[in-house]
Enzyme design. Structure first.
Site, PDB file in Angstrom:
ATOM      1  N   SER A 103       0.565  36.005  46.310  1.00  0.00           N
ATOM      2  CA  SER A 103       0.466  37.356  46.864  1.00  0.00           C
ATOM      3  C   SER A 103      -0.784  38.106  46.418  1.00  0.00           C
ATOM      4  O   SER A 103      -1.135  39.120  47.012  1.00  0.00           O
ATOM      5  CB  SER A 103       1.706  38.174  46.494  1.00  0.00           C
TER       6      SER A 103
ATOM      7  N   ASP B 252       3.913  48.267  40.172  1.00  0.00           N
ATOM      8  CA  ASP B 252       4.477  47.113  39.468  1.00  0.00           C
ATOM      9  C   ASP B 252       3.570  46.623  38.346  1.00  0.00           C
ATOM     10  O   ASP B 252       3.966  45.791  37.531  1.00  0.00           O
ATOM     11  CB  ASP B 252       4.788  45.966  40.434  1.00  0.00           C
TER      12      ASP B 252
END
Length: 228
Positions: A55, A203
């Site tokens: 990702s 995050d």
């Protein structure tokens, strides 16, 4: 506009193919959203740069044009270099998953192959011997498929959660592989981004658009020497 659409089509096409072998998601992996659109791509006579990763490559949480592979495409276009960038980043991908799906993305000639995998292995505490074996296997497959393909390995580092020994040995995998295989190395993909809150999403793992601009520069500093 044509170049942007071209990039989008290639990205979505390879996401669709890649999802056939997608690993289970984990809160401790580098994640991104799956694509469900069906896109048909056309053959291109331009040289191809394939970014094969997780990702970080896919650009979690961003628009496609904000992720570093698209930024690399913009840089190439601005310099009049006839390359098509393919983004084959997949959510939560490990080196094992990448090894399993690699044949799917090598169905056309690839001139430059950028291998960006391993971070999720480290975050999951996968044995280092397994990560090393899988990375080497992918390098071997690319070389076997087309001996002229130039390979770039993206170096990665992880937080010390797994202990100092594991963290140190993990970091060594990438330069050692690059040296043994005589391929180009991006020393640390997230150099200047990792650990800087304002350059990462909430995050703390995935770069913001500004972070991806720095990642682009990290990649470009090596890529430009390969394509010259």
């Amino acid at each position: 506009m044509y170049d942007l659409l071209k990039f989008r089509y290639f990205l979505l096409f390879f996401l669709i193919i890649s999802c056939r072998d997608a690993p289970k998601k984990s809160s401790e992996t580098l994640d991104t959203n799956d694509s469900t659109e069906s896109i048909v791509t056309e053959e291109t006579s331009e040289k191809v740069i394939l970014f094969f990763g997780d990702s970080l490559t896919a650009g979690y949480g961003l628009e496609l044009e904000e992720a570093f592979p698209a930024l690399i495409q913009n840089r190439l276009d601005s310099l009049g270099l006839e390359y098509t960038v393919i983004n084959s980043g997949l959510s939560g991908e490990t080196t094992s998953g990448g090894r399993n799906r690699l044949d799917w993305v090598l169905n056309q000639k690839v001139d430059v192959f950028v291998l960006e995998l391993g971070a999720n292995d480290g975050l999951r505490g996968i044995p280092l011997t397994e990560t090393l074996k899988n990375l080497q296997a992918m390098i071997d497959v690319v070389k076997k498929k087309n001996v002229d393909t130039k390979i770039i390995l993206a170096g990665m580092q992880i937080p010390p959660n797994m202990g100092p020994e594991y963290t140190t040995e993990f970091r060594k995998i990438f330069p050692e592989l690059a040296e043994e295989n005589q391929i180009a190395l991006i020393p640390f993909l997230l150099d200047g981004v990792a650990g800087i809150p304002e350059l990462n999403l909430e995050d703390g793992i995935h770069p913001t658009p500004e972070g991806h601009q720095i990642v682009r520069d990290n990649v470009w500093s090596v890529l430009k020497t390969v394509i010259e």
